[in-house]
Design a protein around this motif. Structure first.
Motif, short mmCIF file in Angstrom:
data_model
loop_
_atom_site.label_atom_id
_atom_site.label_comp_id
_atom_site.label_asym_id
_atom_site.label_seq_id
_atom_site.Cartn_x
_atom_site.Cartn_y
_atom_site.Cartn_z
N VAL A 94 -19.29 -18.29 16.85
CA VAL A 94 -19.84 -18.17 15.91
C VAL A 94 -21.39 -18.31 15.95
N LYS A 95 -22.12 -17.43 15.56
CA LYS A 95 -23.59 -17.56 15.61
C LYS A 95 -24.20 -16.94 14.07
N ASN A 96 -24.92 -17.78 13.60
CA ASN A 96 -25.34 -17.24 12.05
C ASN A 96 -24.50 -16.69 11.21
N ASN A 97 -23.29 -17.58 11.08
CA ASN A 97 -22.26 -17.31 10.28
C ASN A 97 -21.42 -16.08 10.70
N LYS A 98 -21.80 -15.29 12.00
CA LYS A 98 -21.16 -14.14 12.27
C LYS A 98 -20.26 -14.44 13.60
N ARG A 99 -19.04 -13.68 13.64
CA ARG A 99 -18.25 -13.99 14.61
C ARG A 99 -18.65 -13.04 15.82
N ILE A 100 -18.86 -13.76 17.05
CA ILE A 100 -19.11 -13.10 18.24
C ILE A 100 -18.07 -13.07 19.19
N ILE A 101 -17.68 -11.76 19.70
CA ILE A 101 -16.78 -11.62 20.76
C ILE A 101 -17.36 -11.56 22.24
N GLU A 102 -17.03 -12.62 23.03
CA GLU A 102 -17.70 -12.64 24.35
C GLU A 102 -16.61 -12.31 25.51
N HIS A 103 -16.86 -11.63 26.32
CA HIS A 103 -16.04 -11.52 27.79
C HIS A 103 -14.63 -11.15 27.20
N PRO A 104 -14.38 -10.11 26.62
CA PRO A 104 -12.77 -9.76 26.68
C PRO A 104 -12.15 -9.26 27.81
N TYR A 106 -9.19 -3.08 13.15
CA TYR A 106 -9.80 -4.66 13.47
C TYR A 106 -9.09 -5.01 14.77
N PRO A 107 -9.82 -5.59 15.55
CA PRO A 107 -9.34 -5.99 16.94
C PRO A 107 -8.07 -7.10 16.70
N GLU A 108 -7.02 -6.69 17.72
CA GLU A 108 -5.82 -7.52 17.59
C GLU A 108 -6.19 -8.64 18.16
N GLY A 109 -5.12 -10.04 17.86
CA GLY A 109 -5.67 -11.22 18.47
C GLY A 109 -6.82 -11.93 17.64
N ILE A 110 -7.86 -11.18 17.51
CA ILE A 110 -8.85 -12.10 16.73
C ILE A 110 -8.72 -12.17 15.32
N ALA A 111 -7.82 -11.19 15.02
CA ALA A 111 -7.47 -11.35 13.36
C ALA A 111 -6.40 -12.46 13.06
N SER A 112 -5.70 -12.90 14.16
CA SER A 112 -4.94 -14.13 13.89
C SER A 112 -5.46 -15.39 13.78
N VAL A 113 -6.81 -15.68 13.96
CA VAL A 113 -7.26 -17.04 14.11
C VAL A 113 -8.21 -16.90 12.85
N GLU A 114 -8.71 -18.38 12.17
CA GLU A 114 -9.48 -18.48 11.51
C GLU A 114 -11.00 -18.23 11.68
N ASP A 115 -11.64 -17.74 10.69
CA ASP A 115 -12.84 -17.21 10.71
C ASP A 115 -13.97 -17.98 11.44
N ASN A 116 -13.78 -19.23 11.41
CA ASN A 116 -14.58 -20.40 12.04
C ASN A 116 -14.04 -20.82 13.39
N PHE A 117 -13.23 -20.34 14.05
CA PHE A 117 -12.37 -20.51 15.15
C PHE A 117 -13.60 -20.47 16.38
N LYS A 118 -13.82 -21.60 17.21
CA LYS A 118 -14.49 -21.29 18.43
C LYS A 118 -13.63 -21.30 19.66
N GLY A 119 -13.59 -20.65 20.48
CA GLY A 119 -12.64 -20.85 21.58
C GLY A 119 -11.98 -19.69 22.33
N ILE A 120 -11.09 -19.81 23.14
CA ILE A 120 -10.27 -18.68 23.69
C ILE A 120 -8.97 -18.30 22.83
N VAL A 121 -9.03 -17.08 22.59
CA VAL A 121 -7.68 -16.23 21.81
C VAL A 121 -7.07 -15.39 22.86
N VAL A 122 -5.68 -16.02 22.97
CA VAL A 122 -4.68 -15.17 23.95
C VAL A 122 -3.64 -14.68 23.00
N ASP A 123 -3.50 -13.26 22.97
CA ASP A 123 -2.56 -12.53 22.29
C ASP A 123 -1.55 -11.70 23.17
#
Length: 288
Positions: free
Chosen positions: A157-167, A127-144
């Motif tokens: 989050v779109k259609n209850n699915k987490r979307i990773i944008e512009h890593p 699983y991608p690091e950093g993303i695992a650190s936040v809640e499933d419904n978190f919307k915003g910027i994660v910095v690991d």
């Protein structure tokens, strides 16, 4: 048992609360080693020696030794379902290879501190690091902020699915900062300090022959890193319009600087263990 293990460049952590420095050596301490590992009939000391500064985790020479040591210390029993992590920048390229590497060594047999272990890895995922650190419904910027990389991404989050944008991945982490800090101190005072001395100096300052010396110029390296990081984030994202979550061991080290320069951001108090715990949670969604 389902377990998450975060084999970081600085520390290795498991969702069972195990943590040790990501070092492996064949030579132990004169006072005795804390963790004596035998794997494939070879003896090692884990948590001792030098850090492996290899950038790509898939190429780390001691990866399997750190993995076995973490599994043994976590007392997982004979069968384990395992979730590991990769930096976002390495995830797509190396995920399948890491799974294959672990599956090829699905049976780990050896001992830790003379206690025998016989572990079968029955399932493994990454699983991608950093993303695992936040809640499933978190919307915003994660910095690991990790040991060798600082990974940033925008989550939606779109259609209850987490979307990773512009890593975005920056090849600098706490090990780089520690090295720069120690080199600056050594250069100014003609010393031979090592990276392992960094935390001692940051907490207690520097004395030479009983005389306290200035190290503020060295600490400025950490401030400059966060300033430069924020500048990069502003280029990549609309920084003022998103929630921002800092995680990883480096975020705890730099929390005071982060809060002073970016006061509306959030620094996870459990950032050191949050990846490992998040990996376990992901594993439970797969296999329970």
């Amino acid at each position: 048992m389902i377990i998450g293990i975060d084999i970081g460049n600085f520390n290795t952590k498991s969702s069972k609360g195990v943590i040790f420095e990501s070092k492996v050596s064949k030579v132990g301490s004169l006072l005795g080693s804390k963790y004596n590992l035998v794997l494939n009939d070879e003896e090692y000391k884990i948590g001792e020696g030098n850090f492996d500064t290899e950038f790509r985790k898939i190429n780390k020479e001691n990866y399997l030794k750190l993995l076995f040591g973490s599994l043994a210390l976590s007392d997982v029993g004979n069968e384990v379902q395992l979730v590991l992590g990769l930096p976002i920048s390495q995830y797509k390229a190396d995920r399948e290879e890491l799974i294959e590497k672990v599956e090829e060594h699905y049976h780990l047999q050896g001992s830790l501190n003379n206690k025998q272990y016989n572990v079968y890895i029955t399932n493994v995922d990454v699983y991608p690091e950093g993303i695992a650190s936040v809640e499933d419904n978190f919307k915003g910027i994660v910095v690991d902020i990790g040991g060798r990389t600082t990974d940033c991404t925008l989550l939606s989050v779109k259609n209850n699915k987490r979307i990773i944008e512009h890593p975005v991945s920056i090849p600098i982490g706490t090990l780089n900062l520690y090295s720069d800090f120690i080199n600056a101190i050594n250069g100014k005072y003609s010393l031979d300090l090592k990276i392992d001395d960094t935390e001692r100096l940051l907490k207690g300052g520097l004395k030479i022959k009983g005389e306290k010396r200035d190290i503020k110029f060295g600490k400025d390296i950490f401030i400059d890193f966060i300033k430069d990081l924020i500048s990069k984030l502003r280029v990549e994202y609309s920084l003022d319009t998103y929630d921002i979550c800092f995680t990883g061991g480096g975020s705890i080290l730099l929390e005071g600087i982060i809060r002073s320069l970016l006061p509306y951001s959030h620094v996870k108090s459990d950032g050191l263990m949050s990846n490992a715990n998040g990996f376990k949670k992901y594993g439970e969604s797969l296999w329970l």
